[in-house]
Design an enzyme around this catalytic site. Sequence first.
Site, PDB file in Angstrom:
ATOM      1  N   ASP A   1       0.843  -1.201   0.000  1.00  0.00           N
ATOM      2  CA  ASP A   1       0.000   0.000   0.000  1.00  0.00           C
ATOM      3  C   ASP A   1       0.876   1.248   0.000  1.00  0.00           C
ATOM      4  OD1 ASP A   1      -1.983   1.877   0.297  1.00  0.00           O
ATOM      5  OD2 ASP A   1      -2.340   1.459   2.419  1.00  0.00           O
TER       6      ASP A   1
ATOM      7  N   CYS B   1      -9.033   9.033  -9.483  1.00  0.00           N
ATOM      8  CA  CYS B   1     -10.195   9.852  -9.111  1.00  0.00           C
ATOM      9  C   CYS B   1      -9.921  11.311  -9.452  1.00  0.00           C
ATOM     10  CB  CYS B   1     -10.507   9.701  -7.624  1.00  0.00           C
ATOM     11  SG  CYS B   1     -11.981  10.601  -7.096  1.00  0.00           S
TER      12      CYS B   1
ATOM     13  N   HIS C   1     -33.241 -15.058  14.073  1.00  0.00           N
ATOM     14  CA  HIS C   1     -34.688 -15.246  14.168  1.00  0.00           C
ATOM     15  C   HIS C   1     -35.136 -15.121  15.621  1.00  0.00           C
ATOM     16  CE1 HIS C   1     -33.631 -19.112  15.937  1.00  0.00           C
ATOM     17  NE2 HIS C   1     -32.744 -19.226  14.945  1.00  0.00           N
TER      18      HIS C   1
ATOM     19  N   GLU D   1     -29.161 -22.258   8.309  1.00  0.00           N
ATOM     20  CA  GLU D   1     -28.204 -22.547   9.381  1.00  0.00           C
ATOM     21  C   GLU D   1     -27.218 -23.628   8.955  1.00  0.00           C
ATOM     22  OE1 GLU D   1     -26.433 -21.692  11.579  1.00  0.00           O
ATOM     23  OE2 GLU D   1     -27.373 -21.838  13.550  1.00  0.00           O
TER      24      GLU D   1
END
EC number: 2.7.1.105
Length: 531
Positions: free
Chosen positions: A129, A159, A258, A327
Site C-alpha cells: 500500500d 479519481c 430469528h 443454518e
Amino acid sequence: MSGNPASSSEQNNNSYETKASLRISEKKCSWASYMTNSPTLIVMIGLPARGKTYVSKKLTRYLNWIGVPTKVFNLGVYRRQAVKSYKSYDFFRHDNEEAMKIRKQCALVALKDVKAYLTEESGQIAVFDATNTTRERRDLILNFAEENSFKVFFVESVCDDPDVIAANILEVKVSSPDYPERNRENVMDDFLKRIECYKVTYQPLDPDSHDKDLSFIKVINVGQRFLVNKVQDYIQSKIVYYLMNIHVHPRTIYLCRHGESEFNLLGKIGGDSGLSVRGKQFAQALRKFLEEQEIADLKVWTSQLKRTIQTAESLGVTYEQWKILNEIDAGVCEEMTYAEIQEQYPDEFALRDEEKYLYRYPGGESYQDLVQRLEPVIMELERQGNVLVISHQAVMRCLLAYFLDKGADELPYLRCPLHTIFKLTPVAYGCKVETIKLNVEAVNTHRDKPTNNFPKSQTPVRMRRNSFTPLSSSNTIRRPRNYSVGSRPLQPLSPLRALDTQEGADQPKTQAETSRAAHRLPSPAPPTSPS
C-alpha cells in the site's frame, strides 16, 4: 520381547508433536490458500487521497475471510518510523533529494518484510500500500518480484472528482498521525500541496503501450468505471470481482437472528421448528424498532427456514428468502441437544471442541464450509444499500467475522444472542458496531470455547474431519509450486533449486519424483466416520 519404556514414551510424544504440528499447518492453510499456485504481490497505485488504503484494508479483510492468508504493508507506517516528525509537504517534493533517499529506503525495507511474509510466514498474498506513481518505483517492485518468483497484480485508483477527494481528506487525513493537533483548514491546505508534489512525477498505467503486458485493474472514480488487463489466475479474477462489487456510499447493515424457536427452548440444534411465544414477541418488537428507525429503502433477507420466515412475516414488509442463509448443516446431529451428541457421538463432540472452525459434522458442514457458502451473500451485501439480514447463529457469526475482521479462532465463538440486533455502519477503514437489545427474554444458546487443562503430552490424539485435505508435510515453505498454464513464474523455481543444492541434491526433483516421495510418507489414520 522387551522394550525401553522411556524410548516408547518419547516416540509417542514425538508422534503427537508431529501430528500437532500438522494440525497447526492445516489451520494456517485453508482451502482458499490453494487457489494461489505462487505468492502474489498486490501493488497499489494512485495519488494521495484516492482510497488506496481503504481498498487495501477491505481487500485484505475479504481475502483473509475466505481463507487466503493476506497482509497489508503500508509504506506510510514505514516512513513514520524512519522520520519521527512530519513538518510539511516539502518532504514529498521530487527535488528533495534527501527525502527521496529516505522514501526509497523505506520501500526497500517494506519489500524485505513482504518477502519474509510470503516465503517464511505462510503468507499467500501481500498488499503493498503506497502511491507507486512512477515507473521507476514500479520497475523496482517488478524486479523484486522476479527475483523471488512472485506474481504481481496492480490496483490503480484514479479519481478526478474534487468532492470525493475533499471528503476523503477530511474523513481520514485530518486524523492521520502526520497531522497531530492541527485544524482542518491547515491540514486540507498542506495535503492538497502534497498531492501536487506527486502529480509532477505521476505516470499512470498505460494499457496500450508501456504497461500492456502487466496484470492490473484501474478503478476509476470510486467504481464508476473499471479497466482490467491480463488477469493471470483465479485469485486475481476473484480480486477483480470483489473490487467491482464494493462501493463507498453511506448505508447501514442490520444483522439479527430469528426469534426464539421451539428447538431453542429444548436445547436442540438445527431442524426447522417454528417460533416460541417469546420468539413471536421479538418479531413484533423488531417491527416496532424498524418503524422507529425510518430506514430508507430497507431490504430484508431471510433464510428458507421457518423460524426466520415467521420473524420476517411479522414485519409487514416484502422480504427475500436465501437458501444459502440457512443454518449450518449439523448432519447426523440435526435436532439433537449437545448432551445427546456427547452421549451418542463422544468422539465427534470432542473433535468439534478441539477445532470448531475446521470440524465438519458427519454428513454436514463445518464453519469453513459455511464461509464458502456465504461468499455470494457478502458480495451482494457489498453492492447493496440498507439491508436487514435475519439469519441463524452460525451464519451470523460468519457474517460478523467478515465485517469485524475476525479470524478463524474467534469466528465460531462470537456472541450472537437471540433478540439482539447488530447495527453495522461502514466507516473509513472498518466498521462501527452498535448492539441493540429489544428487551424480550430468550434462552442463551452460546457455548464458550472449552479450556483444555491437560498437558500436551496427555492430550488424546484424534484425526480431524477437516474441511480440506491435510498436508503431507508441515513444511509449507519447501512444498513445490505448480504454476498454472499460461502464467509461468518470472524466474521458475529458483528458490527450490537453491534449497536442493544446499542439501546436496544432484539436480532438482521432478514432479513425478516428488509425487513418488510423497507416497512413501506414512498415511494419516482414517477419519472416525465418513465426511
